[in-house]
Design a protein around this motif. Sequence first.
Motif, short mmCIF file in Angstrom:
data_model
loop_
_atom_site.label_atom_id
_atom_site.label_comp_id
_atom_site.label_asym_id
_atom_site.label_seq_id
_atom_site.Cartn_x
_atom_site.Cartn_y
_atom_site.Cartn_z
N SER A 94 0.88 -1.17 0.00
CA SER A 94 0.00 0.00 0.00
C SER A 94 0.92 1.22 0.00
CB SER A 94 -0.91 -0.02 1.23
OG SER A 94 -1.81 1.07 1.16
N PRO A 95 0.75 2.14 -0.99
CA PRO A 95 1.78 3.17 -1.22
C PRO A 95 1.97 4.23 -0.14
CG PRO A 95 0.45 2.81 -3.20
CD PRO A 95 -0.25 2.12 -2.06
N LYS A 96 0.92 4.54 0.64
CA LYS A 96 1.10 5.61 1.62
C LYS A 96 1.96 5.16 2.78
CE LYS A 96 -3.12 8.31 0.71
NZ LYS A 96 -4.36 8.83 1.34
N LEU A 97 2.94 6.02 3.15
CA LEU A 97 3.93 5.67 4.16
C LEU A 97 3.65 6.40 5.48
CD1 LEU A 97 7.12 6.12 1.94
CD2 LEU A 97 5.68 4.09 2.17
N ASN A 98 3.98 5.74 6.57
CA ASN A 98 3.91 6.42 7.87
C ASN A 98 5.15 7.31 8.03
OD1 ASN A 98 6.08 4.86 8.72
ND2 ASN A 98 4.82 3.42 9.87
N GLU A 99 5.27 8.00 9.15
CA GLU A 99 6.35 8.97 9.31
C GLU A 99 7.74 8.35 9.39
OE1 GLU A 99 5.41 9.45 14.08
OE2 GLU A 99 5.04 11.11 12.72
N LYS A 100 7.80 7.04 9.61
CA LYS A 100 9.10 6.36 9.62
C LYS A 100 9.48 5.85 8.23
CE LYS A 100 9.66 6.27 14.22
NZ LYS A 100 10.78 6.88 14.94
N GLY A 101 8.60 6.04 7.25
CA GLY A 101 8.91 5.63 5.88
C GLY A 101 8.49 4.22 5.54
N ASN A 102 7.63 3.62 6.38
CA ASN A 102 7.14 2.28 6.09
C ASN A 102 5.65 2.36 5.75
OD1 ASN A 102 9.66 0.98 6.82
ND2 ASN A 102 9.14 1.50 8.95
N SER A 103 5.16 1.44 4.92
CA SER A 103 3.77 1.46 4.47
C SER A 103 2.81 1.52 5.66
CB SER A 103 3.47 0.19 3.65
OG SER A 103 2.09 0.12 3.38
N TYR A 104 1.97 2.55 5.67
CA TYR A 104 1.05 2.73 6.79
C TYR A 104 0.10 1.54 6.93
CZ TYR A 104 -2.45 4.91 9.80
OH TYR A 104 -3.30 5.20 10.84
N LYS A 105 -0.59 1.20 5.86
CA LYS A 105 -1.55 0.09 5.92
C LYS A 105 -0.84 -1.27 5.97
CE LYS A 105 -5.88 1.99 4.24
NZ LYS A 105 -7.07 1.75 3.41
N GLY A 106 0.34 -1.34 5.34
CA GLY A 106 1.09 -2.59 5.35
C GLY A 106 1.46 -3.00 6.77
N MET A 107 1.93 -2.02 7.54
CA MET A 107 2.31 -2.29 8.93
C MET A 107 1.08 -2.73 9.73
SD MET A 107 5.64 -1.68 9.16
CE MET A 107 6.32 -1.06 10.70
N LYS A 108 -0.01 -2.00 9.55
CA LYS A 108 -1.25 -2.32 10.26
C LYS A 108 -1.74 -3.72 9.89
CE LYS A 108 -2.28 1.78 12.22
NZ LYS A 108 -2.04 1.88 13.65
N PHE A 109 -1.68 -4.04 8.59
CA PHE A 109 -2.14 -5.35 8.11
C PHE A 109 -1.38 -6.47 8.82
CE2 PHE A 109 -2.42 -9.10 5.62
CZ PHE A 109 -3.68 -9.07 5.05
N LEU A 110 -0.06 -6.35 8.84
CA LEU A 110 0.76 -7.43 9.39
C LEU A 110 0.58 -7.54 10.91
CD1 LEU A 110 3.89 -6.97 7.15
CD2 LEU A 110 2.36 -8.97 7.19
N GLU A 111 0.39 -6.39 11.56
CA GLU A 111 0.17 -6.44 13.01
C GLU A 111 -1.12 -7.20 13.33
OE1 GLU A 111 0.04 -2.59 14.87
OE2 GLU A 111 -0.51 -3.45 16.82
N LEU A 112 -2.16 -6.88 12.57
CA LEU A 112 -3.44 -7.55 12.80
C LEU A 112 -3.37 -9.02 12.40
CD1 LEU A 112 -6.24 -7.01 13.87
CD2 LEU A 112 -6.93 -6.18 11.62
#
Lengths: 303, 303, 303, 303
Positions: free
Chosen positions: D275-293
């Motif tokens: 997912s192209p939008k990045l969080n402030e650390k430069g990692n995919s915002y939704k990607g990180m959320k997806f994997l956490e869940l």
Amino acid sequence: MNTAINYINILKKVYQSIEAIESKGETAKYIPELDKVNPNQLGVYFLSNSNIEYGIGDYQTKLSIQSISKVLSLSLAYKLLGERVWERVGVEPSGNPFNSLIQLESDNGIPRNPLINAGALVICDMLVSQLENPKHDFLKFVREVSAYKEINYCESTAKSEESVGFRNKALCNYIKSFGNIENHPDVVLDFYFHMCSIQMTCQELANTFTFLAFSDETSVLNVRQTKRINAIMQTCGFYDESGEFAFKVGLPGKSGVGGGIIALHPEKYCIAVWSPKLNEKGNSYKGMKFLELFTTETELSIF
Amino acid sequence: MNTAINYINILKKVYQSIEAIESKGETAKYIPELDKVNPNQLGVYFLSNSNIEYGIGDYQTKLSIQSISKVLSLSLAYKLLGERVWERVGVEPSGNPFNSLIQLESDNGIPRNPLINAGALVICDMLVSQLENPKHDFLKFVREVSAYKEINYCESTAKSEESVGFRNKALCNYIKSFGNIENHPDVVLDFYFHMCSIQMTCQELANTFTFLAFSDETSVLNVRQTKRINAIMQTCGFYDESGEFAFKVGLPGKSGVGGGIIALHPEKYCIAVWSPKLNEKGNSYKGMKFLELFTTETELSIF
Amino acid sequence: MNTAINYINILKKVYQSIEAIESKGETAKYIPELDKVNPNQLGVYFLSNSNIEYGIGDYQTKLSIQSISKVLSLSLAYKLLGERVWERVGVEPSGNPFNSLIQLESDNGIPRNPLINAGALVICDMLVSQLENPKHDFLKFVREVSAYKEINYCESTAKSEESVGFRNKALCNYIKSFGNIENHPDVVLDFYFHMCSIQMTCQELANTFTFLAFSDETSVLNVRQTKRINAIMQTCGFYDESGEFAFKVGLPGKSGVGGGIIALHPEKYCIAVWSPKLNEKGNSYKGMKFLELFTTETELSIF
Amino acid sequence: MNTAINYINILKKVYQSIEAIESKGETAKYIPELDKVNPNQLGVYFLSNSNIEYGIGDYQTKLSIQSISKVLSLSLAYKLLGERVWERVGVEPSGNPFNSLIQLESDNGIPRNPLINAGALVICDMLVSQLENPKHDFLKFVREVSAYKEINYCESTAKSEESVGFRNKALCNYIKSFGNIENHPDVVLDFYFHMCSIQMTCQELANTFTFLAFSDETSVLNVRQTKRINAIMQTCGFYDESGEFAFKVGLPGKSGVGGGIIALHPEKYCIAVWSPKLNEKGNSYKGMKFLELFTTETELSIF
């Protein structure tokens, strides 16, 4: 006390003392062209407000003025842009070795002062933007200020530095990444390497800096600007050894890795010293010793 | 130009200008006792080599001299230990905010200079080791230098700073961990907090610093040592704003978070300025402005 | 492959190999009490999910668990405060030696993780605030988790560390200056030095950490919390050598300057190794080698 | 519990949850070419050791894998040079933002790990030295590992990054100044920008990384080497958010500024999220959320 005869006698005496000591330093080996210079040379040229001029030793041999040129480019930029210069470069001592990138990171690409490499690169960028033909126009300025028409760049030294100047390339690209370099880094670096390659004798060097030593003699900068450049030389002119130089010598000045040092006592005198071997801070080993002894003997420092 | 009448007229004129501007700074709120001071005061005291003395505004009100005291403790340590002082503290500007621990880490516990907190703590440690009764003996020295017998510590300010001085405690323990503090940190800190709490009026302050301004009048330090202390004030006296002060004012000096500033033109004059509100670098907002305008108007700086 | 006989055979074989090599490290000389320990000891205790228990060498000798205790204080704080713990301490590896103050400056007093000294001090501060009788209540928690009622602090070690703990005092006061310590630094430090002084045998240590290795066996922390503590041990458990440990050993774990290491393979086993001599990063020289060889031989790491 | 049906049900459920939330991040605007991508895409591809394969959302759209390619270049260098790789790059997390130059200065040009830009540039330099036709040969390797013959560089993205890649140029020249780059910086940078420009779909990405997820299926690297690459991904794969990823997700993985993330559970599964939008650390915002869940729902992490 400060009569003509005294100055010359003291210069002779200090020269003899310093010539006699062993120079523990080394030439700037990392720049191939500078490493070729005969390391045992020592030259001095002195010039006072009372028109005393005196040269001793190798004062008519050309040296690569290197970072001393940063004061000249700063002066030209200050003349052209006025106080706008300080929007892109600070006036604080860096407190770090001369090529450190650490502070740039925390300062968002604004170099601490115009006499460290980072700041000089920003000043070069200003000149590249301001001058029609940067290398030609800057040389013209230096020739006018010094009144020596034949002062020139040394192409082989410029090329030699370009070939090993990875840290300056890193600095320039890094500052560019913060947006504080307007032109292409390669163009700025080419100007920078040429600027540093300028060759002068001690005599030419001392004469060049009279525009900062005797502020009314020239119209390059006004009195206020001249005082400010001198203040910056005082606090930032010797990299990580600036405090030591203020402490031991007590004069505004600037050194270069070619082993040259210019120092001046505002309204009183201007002195150029040259000896190629450098101490561990990158300043001329014998040059620093000479000036320390000279201000001790004359009892004349700005403090 | 530099006649008596001029100095006094300029002082009056500059005072009026500075009094009129709004002080944008804030008092040192982090030290409860300093925050109680009426923030709108402005006092100046001037003292020249031609025996001109002139006070204006709140120049007879006591102020907490704070870090200005670091020059006095350094002077006493230099007098007692000579050049050995520099084995434990450097003479380079720090290039970092005044209470930074970063450089201590890379410098193995040797503070960059004696006018930042870290360096002043090491100087305090030297005095604790050297003096029989540190707090008493240091005060005696200050009284002698100033010729004011009633100068004293402010116990409530010392206590106030001790209660919030966690960063100084951190610094002192950190330097101790590198072995560059000989005594127990608590003892050194108690001396330090007292030293900073000394109270003087602008008039007392200006008189105290004549031993550095007019080097032959006193036997506290010899000429060479005096010049060196002045050089350190020039390069390091205003924390992260030292270069700016050299640039805009052009005099050796020292500020304190109580809002006081002492500045001097070697062999010419000594001036104390006080106004409690501080700029973002921790130096008196109006004090800095006053001195900038004063040296501009007198056209007298060391550069 | 992972049968009882194999584990024990491998443990014996690896023990022989590691016992035979020369330990190049040194004991933690800076803490007088730890320097008194016989440096040539080596003890191992292993405990699997299939109820294999096996001890070899000096596994019944008490060792000072030191920083291993940071995992226990973190676990108790996490149990008491839940996710609020992470408002005052991060979960990122520090990338710097274990007692560095540099990052605290740029991070405004929020330590990078709870397993470096700075972070552990903040955790101690939380426990001092939360517990009625901090030292007593924490010991009670450790005894309950371990099921060894006689586990205790070592007063002489705590005193020994207090006498030389200037860097921890610096850290604690520094964090206090940022407002991230609630209690008086002296109280927090006293708790910290005691916590680090806890003594356990390898057998006790391995048994204590079963609450993190086998998550359903205990109600100290829930599964999610247990996984998170393990993740922090994996990324931050070995100071500046955490990456190396993940790389070579591949297990979550924690070391202490007493020479102890605890490591665990979630849901599979828990292992305590102890040998007092430390490598240059401050981790047990033989302990690191033992675990590297053990996971190589068992071909069991979390990766 | 870990049956086929569960994985797919959980993937569907998590996808729905994550698709529904608002993505607060932004695309990597500093690379013009990446900023052109439709920012609202979300794709996932999952692949287990029991041959479950499942794609959802935009899993067949090409994405710029960017820094994920650093794991591939590291793998090839490790295959070619073995443990000699670690003589020029470390394995420790950096604890600093991904393009910091600070640590390089104190570490003398040895990057902390091969997954930050500095380390990846050194790995690229190794490949330039080792490969006959670097860009061609590396692509060949990627195609072989992935079993997709049409994987390719994106010339316009490579050009786009070159045009703004001043910080990477600074890094490369800086490391060169320490002697840890053998080839001309321009050549290394050209290889680097191409490597980062590789385009894959989520499906291709997941299939490519099976050589690290299922270690016996391939002969690219041996078991020991595979575990080590996984350990480095665990501790260093997400820049300054690596600890957070271990803490919340608990899997080895690697992200790229194109918004892609690859994560793997050794011997169990491999998952690519984009997912192209990045969080402030430069990692995919939704990607990180997806994997956490996802790891929360499956209760499967390596911890």
